[in-house]
Every structure is written in structure tokens, then in C-alpha cells.
Design an enzyme around this catalytic site. Structure first.
Site, PDB file in Angstrom:
ATOM      1  CB  THR A  28       1.115  10.048  -5.060  1.00 12.97           C
ATOM      2  OG1 THR A  28       1.230  11.403  -4.603  1.00 12.97           O
ATOM      3  CG2 THR A  28       2.328   9.284  -4.593  1.00 12.97           C
ATOM      4  CB  SER A  72      -5.408  15.853  -6.482  1.00 15.44           C
ATOM      5  OG  SER A  72      -4.888  16.042  -5.196  1.00 15.44           O
TER       6      SER A  72
HETATM    7  N1  ASP Z   1       0.101  15.610  -3.846  1.00 19.18           N
HETATM    8  C1  ASP Z   1      -0.455  14.411  -4.395  1.00 19.18           C
HETATM    9  C2  ASP Z   1      -1.725  14.732  -5.144  1.00 19.18           C
HETATM   10  O1  ASP Z   1      -2.730  14.998  -4.526  1.00 19.18           O
HETATM   11  C3  ASP Z   1      -0.727  13.493  -3.284  1.00 19.18           C
HETATM   12  C4  ASP Z   1      -1.257  12.141  -3.678  1.00 19.18           C
HETATM   13  O2  ASP Z   1      -1.644  11.857  -4.781  1.00 19.18           O
HETATM   14  O3  ASP Z   1      -1.282  11.324  -2.765  1.00 19.18           O
HETATM   15  O4  ASP Z   1      -1.734  14.667  -6.351  1.00 19.18           O
END
Ligand code: ASP
Length: 343
Positions: A28, A72
């Protein structure tokens, strides 16, 4: 300036002018809202990220290495190990003082743990990200990145294993977990709390990261699965996996390592195939321990020679087994690797 009192290590940051390598992987922190897709998508390059935080230049000279720009959930254990090797490679340069990895928060604790186990460098290795996208109000990526670079530039951050920096807190990789789906204060270390925090005028370490374990390896072993136990679970999934076959299994048991009787029978079947099984717990704090002797308790499963996860979560115990299996498949040796009960 470093002040050490009985309780604190307080590091007042000087004019260090260190070089910090920022390895970007996505998450994110590197996302923006997309009108057509109606949600956050990868959109920010590593250079954009650094340009957005002019204050970084007052702390360190930064060099960006773009490894990937993915959520991720797309990061695999093999990629985590590759990032660890990359971190070591850059940390071996004499002009580099520390490493920061930017990463999605969903699996950040897992990459943090692989960095902690696999990196051989003695220089600080930090990981951070954001809960809000770069186009959102209150984007937390900038402060988190600045915080991570400040900690990576701090000599007292060395030798503590990989550190997860978020919301001005410093967490030990083996202990930290994501505790809220959307909050900016999502990361918690349920058993021990953060090891320190970042303040306006310096960095405070309140305690060590306890045991900092190392398990460096060139590659990891795929095919290690994780099953979470629930009331009424039977042994079907255990038979299914044992017949595939798997290379290893982690069981996230209930309480201090207990399972329903049919699950115990399933675990015995997995063990009969020579597959190592780690016993972890789905409880966020505390460790697996043979407190009871009833059917299905950790005590009753002692003859199965399971590996005990200690305070590690199931996902972290799985990564540890994947690294450990690249050293040995001998269950006695694996038991020794898992014998360290406290983190
Ligand atoms: N869904 C995102 C990820 O893990 C959440 C984040 O980065 O906060 O890439």
C-alpha cells in the site's frame, strides 16, 4: 550521542550522513486510488517514494533498489529469501550503514522474520510500509519510511535481528504481528510489546529483541503446509497432505498446543510418513507447552517427536521449517533447531 540508563538506550541523532539502501517491494505504501478499478493499485515507484520525503536527506543519503512493486500477498517465501540475500549484498558495501525494505503489511511480519533469520549482516535491517495509500488522506507511508531510515541509520539498531518500523514503534521480527485490518497502529507484539520507539528528538530502545536467531541458507524448501485447528476438526486434511506428499507441516493448535483426538490421529499419520511436524498455537501470546496429558494434548503427543514452535506464530514457524529443511531433514536435528523456546 547515546545515553544508556538502566532502562533505556536513548540515541540522539547526530549529523551522521550515512548511506541507507531502500529496497522497494510494493504494498500500500506504493499504491494509489484508481478510478476505473475503484480501489488501490500499485502506482508509486521507489524514486517517487523517496522524493516525497525530503526530510530523508537530512538523516541519510539514500539509494533506491526496486525489487518489485507487488501487494504482499504476491510475495512468496522464495522472494523473501531473495530480498534477504539482496539486503546482505548491499549491506556488505563499506559505504552502506543500513537497509530499509518497503513492503505490504499483510505478510510484512513474515518477510521481516525471514530477513531476521537469513541475513548475515551485522548492520541494521528494517522493514516498513503503510496502511493508507499515497492518494489517501493521512497517508502514513511518509512518516513510516522516515522512521525506518532513522532506525536503519542508528548504530544501536544493529544486532537486534530485523526490525519492523511502523507508527513510530520498533518491533522485533520474531514477535510482531498485524493486529488490525485497517488501523495505522496495526502492528503489535502481543507477548512483549515494541522493543523501542521513535521520538521527535531521538530513538529509544527499551529492551533487546531477546534471542536473535540466525538460520542463513542459500535456498529454502518448498512444500511446507500450515493447518489451523478448530473445534471438531478431524484428520482428513492431514491424510490428504501426507499422501501428496508434503515436506513438512505446521499445526496451529489450540491453547498451549492441544488438538482434537482425530487431529492427533491425523498428525500421527503424517509422522508415520517421516514428515516433520511443528506444533504451534493459534493463541497470539504464550508458547506451546506440554501442560496436559489427556488425549490430543501437547503432552500426549510427545511420542510423535513434534517440533515445538515456542512463541512463534504458525506462519513464522512454517518459514523457519522451510529454512531449516535446507540444512537437514533429520528430525532430531530439526528438534534441536526448534528447541530454542523463547524469542
Ligand atoms: N494489501 C496490502 C499489501 O499487503 C496491504 C498493505 O500494504 O498495507 O500489500
Amino acid at each position: 550521542m547515546v545515553e544508556k540508563t538502566k532502562r533505556n538506550i536513548f540515541v540522539k541523532e547526530g549529523n551522521w550522513m550515512k548511506k541507507i539502501i531502500i529496497i522497494t517491494t510494493g504494498g500500500t505504501i506504493a499504491m494509489k486510488y484508481d478510478e476505473t478499478k475503484q480501489g488501490l493499485v500499485p502506482a508509486v515507484s521507489g524514486d517517487d517514494l523517496v522524493e516525497a520525503v525530503p526530510a530523508l536527506r537530512q538523516v541519510a543519503e539514500v539509494e533506491v533498489v526496486e525489487y518489485a512493486n507487488v501487494p504482499s500477498g504476491h510475495v512468496t517465501p522464495a522472494m523473501m529469501l531473495e530480498i534477504a540475500h539482496l539486503a546482505d549484498q548491499y549491506a556488505s558495501r563499506p559505504d552502506v550503514a543500513g537497509i530499509v525494505v518497503t513492503h505490504g503489511t499483510d505478510t510484512m511480519e513474515e518477510t521481516a522474520y525471514v530477513l531476521s533469520l537469513a541475513c548475515t549482516t551485522t548492520k541494521p535491517v528494517c522493514i516498513t510500509g503503510a496502511m493508507r495509500g499515497a492518494s489517501d488522506m493521512g497517508y502514513d507511508g511518509l512518516a513510516n519510511l522516515l522512521g525506518a531510515v532513522r532506525v536503519a541509520a542508528c548504530p544501536e539498531a544493529a544486532g537486534r535481528g530485523a526490525l519492523l518500523i511502523f507508527n513510530d514503534e520498533i518491533h522485533a521480527a520474531a514477535q510482531v504481528t498485524k493486529g488490525h485490518t485497517v488501523s495505522c497502529s496495526t502492528f503489535i507484539s502481543p507477548m512483549w510489546g515494541p522493543v523501542g520507539y521513535i521520538y521527535f528528538d531521538g530513538i529509544v530502545f527499551r529492551r533487546s529483541s531477546q534471542v536473535v536467531e540466525k538460520l542463513p541458507t542459500e535456498q529454502l524448501t518448498e512444500g511446507v503446509e500450515l493447518l489451523q485447528v478448530y473445534a471438531g476438526m478431524d484428520g482428513r486434511m492431514y491424510h490428504y497432505l501426507a499422501d501428496r506428499p508434503v515436506q513438512g507441516l505446521v499445526v496451529e493448535a489450540v491453547g498451549c498446543g492441544n488438538v482434537p483426538p482425530k487431529v492427533m490421529e491425523g498428525i500421527a499419520y503424517v509422522r508415520s510418513k517421516g514428515v516433520p511436524v511443528v506444533l504451534a498455537t493459534r493463541v497470539p501470546a504464550g508458547r506451546v507447552a506440554p501442560v496436559y496429558s489427556y488425549l490430543g494434548s501437547a503432552g500426549s503427543m510427545e511420542p510423535l517427536a513434534l517440533l515445538l514452535a515456542g512463541e512463534l506464530s504458525g506462519p513464522k514457524a512454517r518459514l523457519k521449517l522451510m529454512l531449516a529443511l535446507s540444512h537437514t531433514h533429520d528430525n532430531d536435528e530439526l528438534q534441536k533447531i526448534f528447541a530454542e523456546p523463547l524469542y
